[in-house]
Design a protein around this motif. Structure first.
Motif, PDB file in Angstrom:
ATOM      1  N   TYR A   1      -0.555   9.709   4.829  1.00 27.28           N
ATOM      2  CA  TYR A   1      -0.155   8.346   5.189  1.00 27.28           C
ATOM      3  C   TYR A   1       0.327   7.593   3.954  1.00 27.28           C
ATOM      4  O   TYR A   1       1.390   6.952   3.966  1.00 27.28           O
ATOM      5  CB  TYR A   1      -1.347   7.643   5.837  1.00 27.28           C
ATOM      6  CG  TYR A   1      -1.067   6.274   6.412  1.00 27.28           C
ATOM      7  CD1 TYR A   1      -0.142   6.093   7.446  1.00 27.28           C
ATOM      8  CD2 TYR A   1      -1.745   5.154   5.936  1.00 27.28           C
ATOM      9  CE1 TYR A   1       0.098   4.832   7.973  1.00 27.28           C
ATOM     10  CE2 TYR A   1      -1.513   3.896   6.465  1.00 27.28           C
ATOM     11  CZ  TYR A   1      -0.586   3.741   7.484  1.00 27.28           C
ATOM     12  OH  TYR A   1      -0.345   2.499   8.006  1.00 27.28           O
TER      13      TYR A   1
ATOM     14  N   GLN B   1       4.114   6.170   2.677  1.00 21.33           N
ATOM     15  CA  GLN B   1       4.274   4.760   2.291  1.00 21.33           C
ATOM     16  C   GLN B   1       4.534   4.610   0.793  1.00 21.33           C
ATOM     17  O   GLN B   1       4.733   3.495   0.311  1.00 21.33           O
ATOM     18  CB  GLN B   1       3.003   3.984   2.677  1.00 21.33           C
ATOM     19  CG  GLN B   1       2.634   4.060   4.147  1.00 21.33           C
ATOM     20  CD  GLN B   1       3.340   3.029   4.980  1.00 21.33           C
ATOM     21  OE1 GLN B   1       3.772   1.994   4.477  1.00 21.33           O
ATOM     22  NE2 GLN B   1       3.470   3.290   6.277  1.00 21.33           N
TER      23      GLN B   1
ATOM     24  N   THR C   1      -3.526  -2.304   5.913  1.00 13.87           N
ATOM     25  CA  THR C   1      -2.347  -2.779   6.651  1.00 13.87           C
ATOM     26  C   THR C   1      -2.422  -4.262   7.006  1.00 13.87           C
ATOM     27  O   THR C   1      -1.552  -4.770   7.713  1.00 13.87           O
ATOM     28  CB  THR C   1      -2.155  -1.955   7.939  1.00 13.87           C
ATOM     29  OG1 THR C   1      -3.347  -2.019   8.734  1.00 13.87           O
ATOM     30  CG2 THR C   1      -1.845  -0.504   7.626  1.00 13.87           C
TER      31      THR C   1
ATOM     32  N   ASP D   1       3.093  -3.246  10.485  1.00 13.13           N
ATOM     33  CA  ASP D   1       4.000  -2.098  10.551  1.00 13.13           C
ATOM     34  C   ASP D   1       3.958  -1.194   9.323  1.00 13.13           C
ATOM     35  O   ASP D   1       4.628  -0.165   9.280  1.00 13.13           O
ATOM     36  CB  ASP D   1       5.433  -2.585  10.784  1.00 13.13           C
ATOM     37  CG  ASP D   1       5.912  -3.513   9.668  1.00 13.13           C
ATOM     38  OD1 ASP D   1       5.108  -3.834   8.760  1.00 13.13           O
ATOM     39  OD2 ASP D   1       7.081  -3.920   9.703  1.00 13.13           O
ATOM     40  N   SER D   2       3.159  -1.554   8.298  1.00 12.35           N
ATOM     41  CA  SER D   2       3.121  -0.745   7.080  1.00 12.35           C
ATOM     42  C   SER D   2       1.902  -1.104   6.245  1.00 12.35           C
ATOM     43  O   SER D   2       1.209  -2.100   6.517  1.00 12.35           O
ATOM     44  CB  SER D   2       4.389  -0.974   6.250  1.00 12.35           C
ATOM     45  OG  SER D   2       4.456  -2.325   5.807  1.00 12.35           O
TER      46      SER D   2
ATOM     47  N   LYS E   1       0.150  -2.847   3.326  1.00  9.67           N
ATOM     48  CA  LYS E   1       0.498  -4.114   2.680  1.00  9.67           C
ATOM     49  C   LYS E   1      -0.111  -4.272   1.295  1.00  9.67           C
ATOM     50  O   LYS E   1       0.359  -5.102   0.509  1.00  9.67           O
ATOM     51  CB  LYS E   1       0.063  -5.285   3.572  1.00  9.67           C
ATOM     52  CG  LYS E   1       0.873  -5.400   4.863  1.00  9.67           C
ATOM     53  CD  LYS E   1       2.340  -5.630   4.575  1.00  9.67           C
ATOM     54  CE  LYS E   1       3.162  -5.973   5.809  1.00  9.67           C
ATOM     55  NZ  LYS E   1       3.306  -4.865   6.742  1.00  9.67           N
TER      56      LYS E   1
END
Length: 369
Positions: A105, A109, A48, A77-78, A80
């Motif tokens: 997770y 994503q 992240t 926030d996510s 990367k």
């Protein structure tokens, strides 16, 4: 999903080399610059970290996913990274404060992952041949078609990526009643940097990467901060100009990673793309001010030109990397401006360098309004 039913997947490097493995279950194709991280823990923080935007991460640690995920361990926030390459992906996890599995997770994503790869051989290959673009494919696209697509992916050299990860609107972090105020330029800032500053009685206003200096100044801060981030620093001409105005204000300025490179460019010192970057939580650095060694957390593929820095009349090296003698820190002689190439917030990583936040706050205390 069992091992035998998991789809075959490949990692194709730009030079045509192919590594084979298995998909963890998220189907698709993803592109990026392949790089490796030598850390043995902290995978969620790594995934992240905005500094990894546009990169396919190879995990040198053999087990990934074994302790699950926790919302307190994200740095943005996510996810990367563009994709993940690993040896053993753990679908099961065991940790008392885990909030779920890494697979769930990644599925949320939509991250493409290849596992069961000989990562020791892959890391060795990257070390010998340098960082290069690559593609992970789990959907059976023919290799010749993937080669054509991969040839269209831009090289990291000259690539501006800070705009892809920077906040769109300013926001605040910390206690509004704190003693010190900081204007932070978000080039891909990690949450733990803000935590460190807030813990030291600072109230931070975080601004988009292209914010004019006048807006940063309007917050009436005691000092300025230039964050970490992805990509090549040279295309960020607006940010370099803003950094020059920060320095001209004679107020304290602290830069980390990409922010460190920006401050070098703002002083007329060039940067360059490294053959292989530094990525891990075990990098040795020598502190020239104290004569002590430090173990640091690092994540960068560009570096500051050491010869030009040593020849600069108003700059001095404060830290250097013990493995290859590259610049790891610098400061100005005439102004309260300093920076480091590594990540003193160390999430993940050791805490050897957290004193740098204390040094910055010490400079803030000297500001007279």
């Amino acid at each position: 999903m069992t091992y035998t039913t998991r789809p075959q997947a490949i990692l194709l490097l730009a030079d045509g080399t192919v590594f084979y493995g298995k998909s963890i279950g998220v189907s698709g194709t993803t592109f990026g610059e392949v790089c490796f991280n030598t850390g043995m823990t902290g995978y969620q923080e790594i995934f992240t970290d905005p500094s990894y935007f546009g990169q396919i991460m190879v995990a040198a640690n053999v087990h990934i996913g074994n302790y699950g995920v926790n919302a307190e361990e994200i740095e943005s926030d996510s996810v990367k990274i563009s994709g993940l390459v690993c040896r053993n992906f753990s679908f099961n996890h065991s940790r008392p404060d885990s909030e779920g599995s890494l697979y769930d997770y990644f599925e949320k994503q939509n991250l493409v992952v290849i596992s069961d790869v000989d990562t020791r051989a892959l890391v060795s290959y990257i070390r010998d041949n340098g960082a290069m673009n690559a593609v992970i494919c789990t959907d059976g696209t023919p290799i010749e078609e993937l080669k054509k697509q991969l040839a269209q992916v831009p090289n990291m050299k000259g690539l501006e990526l800070a705009s892809k990860v920077s906040v769109r609107e300013p926001y605040f972090f910390g206690n509004p009643s704190a003693t010190h105020k900081i204007s932070a330029l978000d080039l891909g800032i990690k949450t733990n940097i803000l935590r460190h500053l807030a813990q030291r009685d600072c109230y931070i206003k975080v601004f988009p990467y292209n914010t004019p200096f006048s807006e940063l100044q309007a917050f009436e801060p005691d000092g300025y901060f230039l964050s970490n981030g992805p990509g090549d620093p040279e295309p960020l001409t607006e940010v370099i100009a803003t950094a020059q105005q920060m320095m001209a204000s004679n107020q304290p300025v602290f830069g980390i990673c990409l922010g460190h490179q920006i401050l070098a460019l703002a002083n007329g010192v060039s940067t360059y793309k490294m053959f292989n970057g530094h990525r891990g939580i075990n990098h040795p650095v020598m502190n020239l001010l104290t004569g002590k060694g430090e173990i640091t957390s690092q994540n960068h593929g560009f570096a500051v030109n050491r010869e030009q820095l040593e020849a600069h009349p108003d700059l001095e090296i404060t830290h250097y990397h013990l493995n290859d003698q590259t610049v790891a820190g610098m400061r100005m002689k005439s102004k309260p401006v300093f920076s480091v190439q590594y990540h003193p917030e160390a999430s993940p990583g050791p805490h050897d360098s957290s004193y740098l936040f204390d040094d910055f706050v010490g400079l803030l205390k000297t500001v007279v309004h």
